[in-house]
Motif scaffolding. Structure first.
Motif, PDB file in Angstrom:
ATOM      1  N   PRO A   1      53.477 -44.143 -50.332  1.00 22.65           N
ATOM      2  CA  PRO A   1      52.883 -43.762 -51.626  1.00 22.65           C
ATOM      3  C   PRO A   1      52.116 -44.864 -52.359  1.00 22.65           C
ATOM      4  O   PRO A   1      51.535 -44.583 -53.395  1.00 22.65           O
ATOM      5  N   LEU A   2      52.092 -46.097 -51.844  1.00 21.77           N
ATOM      6  CA  LEU A   2      51.333 -47.147 -52.543  1.00 21.77           C
ATOM      7  C   LEU A   2      49.889 -47.247 -52.046  1.00 21.77           C
ATOM      8  O   LEU A   2      49.111 -48.099 -52.493  1.00 21.77           O
ATOM      9  N   ALA A   3      49.513 -46.362 -51.122  1.00 22.13           N
ATOM     10  CA  ALA A   3      48.181 -46.410 -50.506  1.00 22.13           C
ATOM     11  C   ALA A   3      47.088 -46.052 -51.510  1.00 22.13           C
ATOM     12  O   ALA A   3      47.357 -45.580 -52.617  1.00 22.13           O
TER      13      ALA A   3
ATOM     14  N   ALA B   1      52.606 -48.958 -40.048  1.00 22.59           N
ATOM     15  CA  ALA B   1      52.949 -48.756 -41.463  1.00 22.59           C
ATOM     16  C   ALA B   1      51.753 -49.054 -42.356  1.00 22.59           C
ATOM     17  O   ALA B   1      50.998 -50.007 -42.099  1.00 22.59           O
ATOM     18  N   ALA B   2      51.587 -48.252 -43.403  1.00 25.93           N
ATOM     19  CA  ALA B   2      50.441 -48.432 -44.310  1.00 25.93           C
ATOM     20  C   ALA B   2      50.821 -48.090 -45.740  1.00 25.93           C
ATOM     21  O   ALA B   2      51.709 -47.278 -45.983  1.00 25.93           O
ATOM     22  N   GLY B   3      50.115 -48.730 -46.664  1.00 20.02           N
ATOM     23  CA  GLY B   3      50.307 -48.409 -48.080  1.00 20.02           C
ATOM     24  C   GLY B   3      50.999 -49.541 -48.807  1.00 20.02           C
ATOM     25  O   GLY B   3      52.217 -49.666 -48.737  1.00 20.02           O
TER      26      GLY B   3
ATOM     27  N   GLY C   1      31.523 -44.612 -47.393  1.00 26.95           N
ATOM     28  CA  GLY C   1      30.748 -45.849 -47.247  1.00 26.95           C
ATOM     29  C   GLY C   1      31.448 -47.153 -47.535  1.00 26.95           C
ATOM     30  O   GLY C   1      30.812 -48.195 -47.612  1.00 26.95           O
ATOM     31  N   ILE C   2      32.785 -47.153 -47.674  1.00 26.46           N
ATOM     32  CA  ILE C   2      33.457 -48.427 -47.968  1.00 26.46           C
ATOM     33  C   ILE C   2      33.767 -49.171 -46.670  1.00 26.46           C
ATOM     34  O   ILE C   2      33.706 -50.396 -46.619  1.00 26.46           O
ATOM     35  N   SER C   3      34.143 -48.428 -45.610  1.00 30.01           N
ATOM     36  CA  SER C   3      34.291 -49.115 -44.308  1.00 30.01           C
ATOM     37  C   SER C   3      33.341 -48.495 -43.298  1.00 30.01           C
ATOM     38  O   SER C   3      33.544 -47.382 -42.826  1.00 30.01           O
TER      39      SER C   3
ATOM     40  N   GLY D   1      34.594 -41.587 -41.604  1.00 29.10           N
ATOM     41  CA  GLY D   1      33.608 -40.528 -41.411  1.00 29.10           C
ATOM     42  C   GLY D   1      33.221 -39.760 -42.677  1.00 29.10           C
ATOM     43  O   GLY D   1      32.146 -39.171 -42.740  1.00 29.10           O
ATOM     44  N   ALA D   2      34.085 -39.780 -43.695  1.00 29.52           N
ATOM     45  CA  ALA D   2      33.831 -38.931 -44.869  1.00 29.52           C
ATOM     46  C   ALA D   2      32.528 -39.329 -45.551  1.00 29.52           C
ATOM     47  O   ALA D   2      32.366 -40.481 -45.957  1.00 29.52           O
ATOM     48  N   MET D   3      31.595 -38.400 -45.640  1.00 32.90           N
ATOM     49  CA  MET D   3      30.298 -38.607 -46.298  1.00 32.90           C
ATOM     50  C   MET D   3      29.535 -39.805 -45.732  1.00 32.90           C
ATOM     51  O   MET D   3      28.785 -40.473 -46.432  1.00 32.90           O
TER      52      MET D   3
ATOM     53  N   GLY E   1      40.549 -46.817 -42.482  1.00 31.89           N
ATOM     54  CA  GLY E   1      39.263 -46.189 -42.785  1.00 31.89           C
ATOM     55  C   GLY E   1      39.147 -45.931 -44.273  1.00 31.89           C
ATOM     56  O   GLY E   1      40.083 -45.412 -44.883  1.00 31.89           O
ATOM     57  N   MET E   2      38.010 -46.309 -44.848  1.00 30.65           N
ATOM     58  CA  MET E   2      37.776 -46.056 -46.280  1.00 30.65           C
ATOM     59  C   MET E   2      36.469 -45.294 -46.408  1.00 30.65           C
ATOM     60  O   MET E   2      35.383 -45.810 -46.147  1.00 30.65           O
ATOM     61  N   GLY E   3      36.644 -44.026 -46.808  1.00 33.06           N
ATOM     62  CA  GLY E   3      35.525 -43.084 -46.774  1.00 33.06           C
ATOM     63  C   GLY E   3      34.458 -43.358 -47.813  1.00 33.06           C
ATOM     64  O   GLY E   3      34.610 -44.221 -48.682  1.00 33.06           O
TER      65      GLY E   3
ATOM     66  N   SER F   1      44.041 -51.625 -46.199  1.00 34.92           N
ATOM     67  CA  SER F   1      42.703 -51.253 -46.670  1.00 34.92           C
ATOM     68  C   SER F   1      42.304 -52.009 -47.925  1.00 34.92           C
ATOM     69  O   SER F   1      41.276 -52.674 -47.971  1.00 34.92           O
ATOM     70  N   THR F   2      43.132 -51.896 -48.967  1.00 29.53           N
ATOM     71  CA  THR F   2      42.809 -52.521 -50.252  1.00 29.53           C
ATOM     72  C   THR F   2      42.428 -53.984 -50.070  1.00 29.53           C
ATOM     73  O   THR F   2      41.444 -54.465 -50.627  1.00 29.53           O
ATOM     74  N   ARG F   3      43.187 -54.683 -49.270  1.00 27.25           N
ATOM     75  CA  ARG F   3      42.927 -56.114 -49.096  1.00 27.25           C
ATOM     76  C   ARG F   3      41.559 -56.354 -48.472  1.00 27.25           C
ATOM     77  O   ARG F   3      40.921 -57.368 -48.727  1.00 27.25           O
TER      78      ARG F   3
ATOM     79  N   VAL G   1      37.571 -44.542 -35.572  1.00 28.64           N
ATOM     80  CA  VAL G   1      36.974 -43.787 -36.674  1.00 28.64           C
ATOM     81  C   VAL G   1      38.108 -43.094 -37.414  1.00 28.64           C
ATOM     82  O   VAL G   1      39.138 -42.773 -36.823  1.00 28.64           O
ATOM     83  N   ASN G   2      37.892 -42.900 -38.706  1.00 28.31           N
ATOM     84  CA  ASN G   2      38.845 -42.146 -39.524  1.00 28.31           C
ATOM     85  C   ASN G   2      38.153 -40.859 -39.924  1.00 28.31           C
ATOM     86  O   ASN G   2      37.098 -40.877 -40.555  1.00 28.31           O
ATOM     87  N   ILE G   3      38.732 -39.739 -39.484  1.00 24.94           N
ATOM     88  CA  ILE G   3      38.109 -38.452 -39.787  1.00 24.94           C
ATOM     89  C   ILE G   3      39.152 -37.560 -40.455  1.00 24.94           C
ATOM     90  O   ILE G   3      40.160 -37.184 -39.838  1.00 24.94           O
TER      91      ILE G   3
ATOM     92  N   PRO H   1      47.410 -39.563 -35.497  1.00 24.56           N
ATOM     93  CA  PRO H   1      47.528 -38.853 -36.777  1.00 24.56           C
ATOM     94  C   PRO H   1      48.048 -39.774 -37.878  1.00 24.56           C
ATOM     95  O   PRO H   1      48.818 -40.706 -37.613  1.00 24.56           O
ATOM     96  N   ILE H   2      47.613 -39.497 -39.091  1.00 20.50           N
ATOM     97  CA  ILE H   2      48.135 -40.218 -40.265  1.00 20.50           C
ATOM     98  C   ILE H   2      49.076 -39.260 -40.981  1.00 20.50           C
ATOM     99  O   ILE H   2      48.674 -38.140 -41.339  1.00 20.50           O
ATOM    100  N   ILE H   3      50.308 -39.680 -41.170  1.00 14.77           N
ATOM    101  CA  ILE H   3      51.326 -38.792 -41.737  1.00 14.77           C
ATOM    102  C   ILE H   3      52.064 -39.502 -42.865  1.00 14.77           C
ATOM    103  O   ILE H   3      51.921 -40.720 -43.031  1.00 14.77           O
TER     104      ILE H   3
HETATM  105  C1  LIG Z   1      38.609 -47.105 -51.165  1.00 17.39           C
HETATM  106  C2  LIG Z   1      39.539 -46.384 -50.244  1.00 17.39           C
HETATM  107  C3  LIG Z   1      39.082 -45.301 -49.507  1.00 17.39           C
HETATM  108  C4  LIG Z   1      39.929 -44.641 -48.612  1.00 17.39           C
HETATM  109  N1  LIG Z   1      39.417 -43.621 -47.847  1.00 17.39           N
HETATM  110  C5  LIG Z   1      40.191 -43.034 -46.911  1.00 17.39           C
HETATM  111  C6  LIG Z   1      39.642 -42.052 -46.030  1.00 17.39           C
HETATM  112  O1  LIG Z   1      38.466 -41.718 -46.095  1.00 17.39           O
HETATM  113  N2  LIG Z   1      40.480 -41.482 -45.123  1.00 17.39           N
HETATM  114  C7  LIG Z   1      41.799 -41.841 -45.021  1.00 17.39           C
HETATM  115  O2  LIG Z   1      42.500 -41.289 -44.173  1.00 17.39           O
HETATM  116  N3  LIG Z   1      42.335 -42.776 -45.824  1.00 17.39           N
HETATM  117  C8  LIG Z   1      41.564 -43.387 -46.752  1.00 17.39           C
HETATM  118  N4  LIG Z   1      42.093 -44.384 -47.546  1.00 17.39           N
HETATM  119  C9  LIG Z   1      43.483 -44.834 -47.290  1.00 17.39           C
HETATM  120  C10 LIG Z   1      43.487 -46.088 -46.414  1.00 17.39           C
HETATM  121  O3  LIG Z   1      42.884 -45.898 -45.189  1.00 17.39           O
HETATM  122  C11 LIG Z   1      44.869 -46.729 -46.174  1.00 17.39           C
HETATM  123  O4  LIG Z   1      45.679 -46.001 -45.320  1.00 17.39           O
HETATM  124  C12 LIG Z   1      45.640 -47.095 -47.410  1.00 17.39           C
HETATM  125  O5  LIG Z   1      44.828 -47.366 -48.503  1.00 17.39           O
HETATM  126  C13 LIG Z   1      46.518 -48.292 -47.088  1.00 17.39           C
HETATM  127  O6  LIG Z   1      47.084 -48.850 -48.209  1.00 17.39           O
HETATM  128  P1  LIG Z   1      46.506 -50.209 -48.851  1.00 17.39           P
HETATM  129  O7  LIG Z   1      45.168 -49.865 -49.393  1.00 17.39           O
HETATM  130  O8  LIG Z   1      47.512 -50.533 -49.885  1.00 17.39           O
HETATM  131  O9  LIG Z   1      46.420 -51.251 -47.776  1.00 17.39           O
HETATM  132  C14 LIG Z   1      41.272 -45.054 -48.463  1.00 17.39           C
HETATM  133  C15 LIG Z   1      41.727 -46.134 -49.229  1.00 17.39           C
HETATM  134  C16 LIG Z   1      40.884 -46.799 -50.102  1.00 17.39           C
HETATM  135  C17 LIG Z   1      41.411 -47.976 -50.875  1.00 17.39           C
END
Ligand SMILES: Cc1cc2nc3c(=O)[nH]c(=O)nc-3n(C[C@H](O)[C@H](O)[C@H](O)COP(=O)(O)O)c2cc1C
Length: 356
Positions: A164-166, A210-212, A25-27, A46-48, A21-23, A234-236, A85-87, A133-135
């Motif tokens: 930490p690379l997220a 796994a994420a980030g 309006g990105i996703s 869900g954010a904004m 989820g990318m808050g 997400s980034t990709r 949904v990501n909230i 949950p995201i931890i």
């Molecule tokens: C533009 C952007 C917006 C993001 N917004 C949210 C968010 O609203 N809520 C959330 O839990 N994580 C958010 N994230 C984190 C991502 O969901 C994801 O877990 C993380 O970026 C994964 O790493 P990657 O981008 O290297 O693939 C966001 C990441 C990006 C790049």
């Protein structure tokens, strides 16, 4: 080799890829549906989400609820696949958005930016939707399990472990971000270990996603081998035609160099990763001044002292106005070198995975 499935209870995704989820309006529905159509789990943030509603300033709660409902419905019209949904837990309207997503029969709820200690209380039907949950640590995983078990006699359906690379807000102290002890590869075994007693207790798997910093099919293979059941990326996905941000937002990724990736001290009290630009330089140099809070969106936001509104800055960026905002991104944003369809991206990842 074909991608394996990702099984979360009775949900089976054909490929082990969750689009994070990318808050702001990105996703939204377009990206989420495209990912779901390829067999992954598409996630609406869900954010904004009500940022384009006419009453977002006068009645942000209602604007967000309405927009979330509509985005879920629109996504459903575009796909029969799996949607989440990501909230963020820190949202002031966390409860309303969770309730709305449940009413709309979403498949999964992802909740981070805080520990979702009370999330099960919103369920009307056990097991639906899946609660994930995201931890960022084994300690957080164990804490949530303990609390849910004691209070609700249930456990999370899965966890997303975000390293930490997220991109966006990070669940680490600034000094932990570059410390190898906190690398995703190190955290994953720790979380799997922390979950062992709970998995034994309930005799079912608790998948860890796994994420980030996961960028290629080779990365996916590596984390599956280390014991993850799937990955969240997400980034990709920002580098796709279907990503819901304006072209100028995607262009910021295409233009970014490795040295442009930076960690900011977000007004909401967490570090965040973003692409450095003039707006962020001005913030750093003290050229921005405190503002009147327009949305009251985040419970932890220090808006009395913050030199800018992060929600407004991210809304501006989503719309392509990067002189008045900035783009959140993962550490690998500089590696995004072209915009492609979600279909092509998944095919590329599959081919890389097969080679690995
Ligand atoms: C533009 C952007 C917006 C993001 N917004 C949210 C968010 O609203 N809520 C959330 O839990 N994580 C958010 N994230 C984190 C991502 O969901 C994801 O877990 C993380 O970026 C994964 O790493 P990657 O981008 O290297 O693939 C966001 C990441 C990006 C790049």
């Amino acid at each position: 080799m074909e991608f394996p499935n990702l099984t979360i209870g009775d949900l089976v995704a054909k490929i082990p890829i969750i689009q994070g989820g990318m808050g702001i309006g990105i996703s939204l529905s377009r990206l989420a549906a495209a990912v779901a159509n390829e067999g992954g789990i598409g996630v609406i943030a869900g954010a904004m989400i009500g940022m384009r509603e006419p009453d977002i300033r006068s009645n942000p709660q209602e604007a967000d609820r309405r927009a979330l409902r509509r985005e879920i419905q629109q996504a459903r019209e575009l796909t029969n696949g799996l949607l989440g949904v990501n909230i963020m837990v820190a949202l002031t309207n966390f409860a309303e958005l969770v309730t709305t997503a449940i009413e709309e029969k979403i498949d999964c709820i992802f909740a981070g930016a805080g520990l979702p200690l009370d999330l099960p209380k919103y369920l009307k039907e056990p097991g639906h939707p899946k609660l994930i949950p995201i931890i960022s640590s084994g300690r957080a995983a164990a804490l949530i399990c303990k609390r849910w078990w004691t209070k609700f006699q249930c456990l999370p359906d899965a966890f997303v472990l975000e390293g930490p690379l997220a991109g966006g807000h990070l669940g680490f102290q600034p000094d932990q971000i570059n410390d190898p002890k906190f690398a995703l590869e190190r955290l994953l075994p720790e979380v799997l270990e922390a979950l062992k007693p709970y998995v034994q207790q309930i005799q079912r798997a608790i998948p860890v996603i796994a994420a980030g910093g996961i960028f290629t099919g080779g990365d996916i293979a590596k984390f599956l081998q280390l014991g993850a059941a799937g990955v969240q990326m997400s980034t990709r996905f920002v580098g796709t035609d279907e990503c819901d941000a304006a072209p100028a937002f995607k262009q910021a990724y295409l233009d970014a160099k490795e040295e442009d990736l930076t960690i900011i001290a977000s007004p909401v009290g967490l570090p965040g990763r973003a692409i450095r630009n003039k707006f962020l330089d001005d913030v750093k140099e003290g050229k921005k001044v405190p503002f009147a809070c327009p949305y009251r969106c985040i419970t932890t936001c220090n808006y009395h002292e913050a030199p800018y509104c992060i929600a407004q800055a991210l809304v501006n960026a989503q719309k392509g106005m990067l002189t008045h905002g900035f783009a959140f991104s993962g550490q690998n944003a500089w590696r995004v070198d072209r915009i492609m369809s979600v279909k092509e991206l998944i095919a590329t990842l599959q081919a890389e995975f097969a080679l690995a």
